[in-house]
Design an enzyme around this catalytic site. Sequence first.
Site, PDB file in Angstrom:
ATOM      1  N   CYS A 120       0.814  -1.217   0.000  1.00  0.00           N
ATOM      2  CA  CYS A 120       0.000   0.000   0.000  1.00  0.00           C
ATOM      3  C   CYS A 120       0.847   1.268   0.000  1.00  0.00           C
ATOM      4  O   CYS A 120       0.356   2.338  -0.352  1.00  0.00           O
ATOM      5  CB  CYS A 120      -0.957   0.009   1.188  1.00  0.00           C
ATOM      6  SG  CYS A 120      -2.174  -1.314   1.130  1.00  0.00           S
TER       7      CYS A 120
ATOM      8  N   HIS B 233      -9.118   3.898  -1.324  1.00  0.00           N
ATOM      9  CA  HIS B 233      -7.713   3.495  -1.181  1.00  0.00           C
ATOM     10  C   HIS B 233      -7.278   2.780  -2.458  1.00  0.00           C
ATOM     11  O   HIS B 233      -7.382   1.554  -2.553  1.00  0.00           O
ATOM     12  CB  HIS B 233      -7.602   2.586   0.045  1.00  0.00           C
ATOM     13  CG  HIS B 233      -6.254   2.006   0.312  1.00  0.00           C
ATOM     14  ND1 HIS B 233      -5.083   2.516  -0.224  1.00  0.00           N
ATOM     15  CD2 HIS B 233      -5.879   0.938   1.076  1.00  0.00           C
ATOM     16  CE1 HIS B 233      -4.063   1.799   0.210  1.00  0.00           C
ATOM     17  NE2 HIS B 233      -4.526   0.834   0.997  1.00  0.00           N
TER      18      HIS B 233
ATOM     19  N   CYS C 150       0.153   1.794   6.855  1.00  0.00           N
ATOM     20  CA  CYS C 150       0.472   0.387   7.050  1.00  0.00           C
ATOM     21  C   CYS C 150       0.601  -0.284   5.682  1.00  0.00           C
ATOM     22  O   CYS C 150      -0.018   0.136   4.706  1.00  0.00           O
ATOM     23  CB  CYS C 150      -0.589  -0.297   7.898  1.00  0.00           C
ATOM     24  SG  CYS C 150      -2.270  -0.191   7.222  1.00  0.00           S
TER      25      CYS C 150
END
Length: 391
Positions: A90, A347, A377
């Site tokens: 991510c 996201h 994270c």
Amino acid sequence: MMGEAYIVSAVRTAGGRKGGRLRDWHPVDLAGAVLDELVARSGVDPALVEDVIMGCVSQGGEQSNSVGRNAVLASKLPESVPAVTIDRQCGSSQQALHFAAQAVMSGTMDMVMAAGVESMTRVPMGSPTVLSLKAGMGGSTSPGMEARYPGVVWSQFNAAQMIADKHGFSREDMDRFALESHMKAARAIEAGVFKAEILALNGVDKEGHAVIHDTDEGVRATATYEGIAGLQPLMEGGAITAGNASQMCDGAAGLLVVNERGLKQLGVEPLARVHQMTVYGEDPVIMLEAPLNATKLALKRTGLSINDIDLYEVNEAFASIPMAWLKALDADPAKLNVHGGAIALGHPLGGTGAKLMTTLIHALRSQGKKYGLQTMCEGGGLANVTIIEAL
């Protein structure tokens, strides 16, 4: 003496819901449009761009064969501009920014584009693993990993629940956090906060009619606590739901990063200076808790305290992550994700790092603030932290 890294242009697309207004956009073209907008906004001679570093997580299908290089070939940049595609899960495009900054700080390059893209509509999450399994091969967990971590179920959903349990967050706590994310994002859209950072694109509505896509599609201005609380948990007995987790999203974002020589060549004023960059790894089973200690390490390296930071962008992969971060850092909730986060805005995996940085830069400058901190994270127990100074 190490040079400086300045951000002179930062832009993002509005987030598109999975199957939403950006569904007809090939991810290569989506990323290429952002690269072109960086050129347009900065006024840079495209031939002076020395590299493009593109973050992308699901590097399969339409995002295979170096989506970064393909984005250059789909853009107005000349063929002489190279590109590379990177995956730090991510944090991929946040890492793209780190690599770009390191390149210009070292003096080996003067102008680098850091960007990221993900079409979760056209390249569903986990596609490369699914293709491997369909071909009769194994997944990404190797015998060596199994020997070191026997019997582990590698799941971000499990990890998010583990963090909620560890830090004492209830389902209600997380649902109320999620609702506030939607409310902050809705207020930001109503106030026109995102207009300066968004590249408007041609999209399609539910019926396939042409529309302008210039507003984050996932924000629910009419969301209620009762509505979020009524959603079923993603795991039996758990408190993680689709309502208190990030939304799947299509999108791209990018930044143009230069050093002092690059600034002089461009003749423009920078938006921000990269002040500190940290990457960090820890327990890959609880997996998503690394931003807590990574932030502490970044602050220690700079000599700053959390109170010196004016705004924070902590990715809302799941509500429990920024909530745990606030608790561990004893940070001010009023400075966190002030225009909403991924629970509301989406996201887009490999595009999120550059997306959050774009929002952070614009927010700092519009509010006359100085220091901003971004962290997220990442799968495998990783975290990036970037501290910037708005100029």
